[in-house]
Structure formats: structure tokens, C-alpha cells
Design a protein around this motif. Structure first.
Motif, PDB file in Angstrom:
ATOM      1  N   UNK A 310       0.851  -1.194   0.000  1.00  0.00           N
ATOM      2  CA  UNK A 310       0.000   0.000   0.000  1.00  0.00           C
ATOM      3  C   UNK A 310       0.889   1.249   0.000  1.00  0.00           C
ATOM      4  N   UNK A 311       0.461   2.302  -0.693  1.00  0.00           N
ATOM      5  CA  UNK A 311       1.285   3.518  -0.715  1.00  0.00           C
ATOM      6  C   UNK A 311       1.427   4.109   0.685  1.00  0.00           C
ATOM      7  N   UNK A 312       2.592   4.637   0.948  1.00  0.00           N
ATOM      8  CA  UNK A 312       2.864   5.377   2.198  1.00  0.00           C
ATOM      9  C   UNK A 312       2.587   4.587   3.470  1.00  0.00           C
ATOM     10  N   UNK A 313       2.681   3.286   3.425  1.00  0.00           N
ATOM     11  CA  UNK A 313       2.425   2.505   4.647  1.00  0.00           C
ATOM     12  C   UNK A 313       3.541   2.773   5.657  1.00  0.00           C
ATOM     13  N   UNK A 314       3.151   3.031   6.885  1.00  0.00           N
ATOM     14  CA  UNK A 314       4.142   3.363   7.933  1.00  0.00           C
ATOM     15  C   UNK A 314       3.908   2.464   9.132  1.00  0.00           C
ATOM     16  N   UNK A 315       4.920   1.780   9.617  1.00  0.00           N
ATOM     17  CA  UNK A 315       4.716   0.990  10.832  1.00  0.00           C
ATOM     18  C   UNK A 315       4.764   1.906  12.051  1.00  0.00           C
ATOM     19  N   UNK A 316       4.299   1.408  13.195  1.00  0.00           N
ATOM     20  CA  UNK A 316       4.397   2.201  14.419  1.00  0.00           C
ATOM     21  C   UNK A 316       5.874   2.312  14.778  1.00  0.00           C
ATOM     22  N   UNK A 317       6.298   3.526  15.091  1.00  0.00           N
ATOM     23  CA  UNK A 317       7.718   3.719  15.407  1.00  0.00           C
ATOM     24  C   UNK A 317       7.922   3.542  16.910  1.00  0.00           C
ATOM     25  N   UNK A 318       8.911   2.720  17.253  1.00  0.00           N
ATOM     26  CA  UNK A 318       9.227   2.524  18.673  1.00  0.00           C
ATOM     27  C   UNK A 318      10.311   3.542  19.014  1.00  0.00           C
ATOM     28  N   UNK A 319       9.945   4.568  19.787  1.00  0.00           N
ATOM     29  CA  UNK A 319      10.947   5.619  20.018  1.00  0.00           C
ATOM     30  C   UNK A 319      11.758   5.366  21.293  1.00  0.00           C
ATOM     31  N   UNK A 320      11.171   4.601  22.228  1.00  0.00           N
ATOM     32  CA  UNK A 320      11.826   4.439  23.528  1.00  0.00           C
ATOM     33  C   UNK A 320      12.794   3.253  23.577  1.00  0.00           C
ATOM     34  N   UNK A 321      12.785   2.418  22.554  1.00  0.00           N
ATOM     35  CA  UNK A 321      13.534   1.160  22.652  1.00  0.00           C
ATOM     36  C   UNK A 321      15.034   1.340  22.531  1.00  0.00           C
TER      37      UNK A 321
END
Ligand SMILES: C[S@@+](CC[C@H](N)C(=O)[O-])C[C@H]1O[C@@H](n2cnc3c(N)ncnc32)[C@H](O)[C@@H]1O
Length: 437
Positions: A310-321
Motif C-alpha cells: 500500500x502507498x505510504x504505509x508506515x509501521x508504528x515507530x518505537x521511540x523508547x527502545x
């Protein structure tokens, strides 16, 4: 059903593809498993490892050999195979039974009815099928509807430039009426007879035929003739054409499956020093244009084989890991581990690319990926599973505590840079995966 599609169905019901014996297994074919491991495209697109419990569709699964590769490369995944040829589905089911698998279902179902299963998929494998479909855009749109938001679709079509001569062969035998009905033994033998009797210098014969296709009709010869000389519904595409289909269906290109073979640099004598006009043109070119240039120069690949989503699909970003390191799952196997251990204990460098060429195999040359014994030692825990960058750094510091020339202690920041550079080098070929978890 469309008339051509019905001919395709009959052809594959007569000769399910591929004709591998049930007992044959791709379990030791690392290159093959690498392609079928969802980790490969998922990491290429999202720089993350794929979720557990994948649901995978093999659309046009044929006799189930590639579905088996999908099952072996993605342990724990559920495999759903569909094909409109009952004989193919029967063989695929028997194949999975033979190999003792349980998490699968096979259905006799045309691809355009896949929605009836009421399922959505993390990965769709549609290998060697799309070029047979009367309306490839409609087929791609059907896949899009059952693809999960972060799902990945693998599709391929025949490369017009590489396969031109076989399209001529098909046209020639078509004009003789051999593709009027479903080609069976009579038609296969007629192809053998005509090709055999042609002068060896006849252009079409020289490029498309070999003596090994003559003689008694066995499974291999029949498969070759059916899949090349008498393939119903076969079509060729250029790069702009297949990209046009993706766009019309609302899908976004991710990468070519054999992406190292599509690097334009690998076609030149000095890859780091391309002609100026080309360098300037490449700076402006879209990925599609670069691929088209490569294909014009060197149409080495039979398939235009790609991943899309799918266009522009973005996974959830893990910022704290924290920064984590894994080996690509297809390297975490006994053969590689044994070689790794013996080189490490013998203090010898290991040429990793000897064990998995696919990610470094260019169109005309293979790049070599070599790691020294200290690196082998530092990364050894990756065979147990994912490790934090910091734990690998501690190991690195123990293995390489002093500068080899001055014998002064190596500062932590220097060691950190060295390890980071090593990992980034290995990540280029996806031998290691770097994630935040
Ligand atoms: C060349 S074989 C490829 C089999 C398998 N994907 C592989 O690569 O080994 C093509 C398969 O697609 C199936 N097929 C073609 N069109 C189809 C359709 N519209 N619906 C379901 N199956 C289809 C054929 O029956 C055949 O088994």
C-alpha cells in the motif's frame, strides 16, 4: 470464464507446475528460503522485523513447492494456497501432508474470488502467475483489497526484452494450431520434431532450443516445452508497463526481489567511476527509470520480479527502545554456524557471501563480504537470538581491548564506531538487521 484463462487452467491441470517430486524439500536451499522469508522484504521496507503469526497467501500455488518454501522460511506462519486447477491443489495438499505440516489450507479457487475466503494477508506471494492474467491491473487491485495495511505483495511478470524469442516461438506454434486446444503429448512431440529438424543455425532454434529437449518426453522436457514454447496466455512486460500497472492498481513499488542484479553500477567495468553524462542522468532519474535503463542495457532476468505494498504505509515507530541486532533468520542455521565457529576458533576470516550469495550477486559480478575473526567472535551471540548493540559492544571490547600497534587500551567510543561500521556494512546486504525494540 475468459477463454484464454480457461486454456491456462486446462494447461496447468494437465501439467501442474512445478513438477518436483513430493519428497523434494527446499530446506537446505538458503538462497531460495531467503527470497521466501518475509523478513527480507519487510525489513527492506520498514527496517523492522515482521510480526509473529503471519498469514501468507500463495496465489496460484501450483503444485505447492513454493508454498512449502514459504512455510519453511516463516515458521509459525499460516499458509493459504489457492489455485483454479484441482490437480495442482491436490498435489500441494499432498506435499504439505508429506512434509508433516499442519498450519495450512488449500482451496480450488480462481484468484479473482480470493475475497470469498474472508481473510486478509500479511504477505501475498504471486509467483509466475500475473503474466497469464487477462487483466493484470484488476488482479493487482484484487490483491490490494485482501492485503493488510502493512502487508507486502510479491508479483512478477515476464520480461519482454529477455523473453522476446520465446514469444516468437509461441506465435510460430500458435500459427500451426498447436495452442488451439490444451497442448498435450501430440503437441509436445510435434514441437520436438520441428525444433529437432530445424537447421542448428536457424536463429530461433539457436537461442531457444537445446539438444537436451529432444528424445523421450519426460517430466522435465514436458515442463520446459509447456512453460516456454506452448504457454497459454503468456505475455511480456517492460519496466514502465509493470510500473504503470502498479500505479493503476494503487500499489507502491518497494524493491526488486533480486535487487543487487538491478544495480546499474554492476554493469560497468569500474562501478565507482561511471561516465559523467550517465551519472548526471541518474541523479535525476526515478527508481523506475533506473530499472528501465538497466533492462535496456542488460535484460538478464527472465522475470520482472518485485515487492510492492500500500502507498505510504508506515509501521508504528518505537521511540523508547534500544538498538538491537539480529542475524537474518536464513543465516541462523547449522551450516553457517559451524563455519562461523571453525573460522572464529581458527582465527581466520569468514567469507559470509559464500554461504548466501543472493544479497550480493550483481548482474555481472558478485561482491565479496568477509568478516575477520574478532568480528566473528563479537557477533557470535547472534546465533542465540537478537542482542542489544550495547551487549555486543561489551563483547567487542573484551576481544579487542588494546590497539594492535600501540597496545594502548582502545577507547570505548572508538570501539563503538568500529562495531557500528561493521554492522552497517553487514546490514547493506541484510546479513544483519538493525532495529529499535
Ligand atoms: C506457472 S504456475 C506457477 C505455480 C507457482 N506459483 C510457482 O511459481 O511454482 C501458474 C499457476 O497459476 C495458476 N493460475 C493461473 N491463473 C489463475 C487464476 N486466475 N486463478 C487461480 N489460479 C491461477 C495455474 O493453475 C498454475 O498452477
Amino acid at each position: 470464464m475468459d477463454e484464454v484463462l480457461e486454456k491456462v487452467r486446462q494447461q496447468f491441470n494437465y501439467g501442474p507446475y512445478p513438477r518436483h517430486p513430493l519428497e523434494k524439500s527446499p530446506k537446505d536451499d538458503r538462497e531460495f528460503l531467503w527470497i521466501h522469508d518475509v523478513t527480507t522484504p519487510y525489513y527492506l521496507r520498514y527496517r523492522q522485523r515482521p510480526p509473529q503469526d503471519l498469514v501468507i497467501l500463495d496465489a496460484g500455488c501450483g503444485s505447492g513447492y513454493k508454498a512449502l518454501a514459504l512455510a519453511l522460511a516463516n515458521p509459525g506462519a499460516k499458509i493459504v494456497g489457492i489455485d483454479f486447477s484441482p490437480n495442482s491443489v491436490d498435489l500441494a495438499t499432498k506435499r504439505f501432508e508429506f512434509h508433516g505440516l499442519s498450519n495450512y489450507e488449500f482451496h480450488v479457487l480462481p484468484i479473482d474470488q480470493v475475497g470469498e475466503l474472508g481473510l486478509t494477508f500479511d504477505y501475498i506471494n504471486c509467483d509466475e502467475v500475473l503474466y497469464l492474467m487477462p487483466d493484470p491491473v484488476a488482479t493487482l487491485a484484487t490483491f490490494k483489497q485482501v492485503l493488510k495495511p502493512l502487508g507486502i505483495l510479491r508479483v512478477n511478470v515476464h520480461n519482454q526484452y529477455q523473453r522476446e524469442m520465446y514469444f516468437k516461438v509461441q506465435e510460430f506454434f500458435g500459427l500451426l494450431g498447436l495452442m488451439q486446444d490444451n497442448p498435450e503429448e501430440f503437441e509436445l512431440k510435434t514441437v520436438q520434431e520441428i525444433m529437432g529438424q530445424l537447421n542448428d543455425r536457424c536463429e530461433l532454434k539457436r537461442i531457444t532450443w537445446s539438444k537436451s529437449y529432444e528424445g523421450e518426453l519426460n517430466d522435465q522436457i514436458s515442463e520446459f516445452i509447456l512453460m516456454n514454447c506452448l504457454l497459454q496466455g503468456d505475455k511480456g512486460f517492460t519496466i514502465p508497463q509493470i510500473f504503470g500497472c502498479l500505479e493503476e492498481a494503487g500499489l507502491e513499488f518497494i524493491e526488486m526481489v533480486a535487487w543487487p542484479k538491478w544495480r546499474i553500477k554492476s554493469l560497468f567495468k569500474d562501478p565507482e567511476n561511471l561516465p559523467t553524462v550517465l551519472t548526471l542522468a541518474l541523479e535525476e532519474a526515478t527508481p523506475m527509470e533506473v530499472l528501465h535503463l538497466v533492462n535496456l542495457l542488460h535484460a538478464g532476468e527472465r522475470l520482472l520480479d518485485l515487492w510492492c505494498g500500500h502507498p505510504n504505509a508506515e509501521p508504528t515507530v518505537v521511540s523508547q527502545g534500544q538498538a538491537m541486532v539480529s542475524l537474518h533468520p536464513q543465516l541462523r542455521n547449522e551450516t553457517v554456524q559451524q563455519a562461523w565457529q571453525s573460522h572464529l576458533q581458527g582465527g581466520r576470516p569468514l567469507i559470509l557471501s559464500d554461504y548466501l550469495k543472493f544479497p550480493v550477486q550483481g548482474a555481472l559480478q558478485i561482491e565479496k563480504v568477509e568478516i575477520d575473526a574478532i568480528a566473528l567472535g563479537a557477533l557470535w551471540p547472534l546465533f542465540e537470538g537478537t542482542q542489544s548493540f550495547e551487549s555486543l559492544l561489551q563483547r567487542w571490547l573484551q576481544l579487542y581491548p588494546r590497539d594492535l600497534l600501540t597496545l594502548e587500551p582502545v577507547p570505548v567510543e572508538i570501539a563503538r564506531t568500529m562495531l557500528r561500521e561493521l554492522l552497517l556494512f553487514l546490514e547493506q546486504s541484510l546479513y544483519v538487521l538493525l532495529t529499535v525494540e
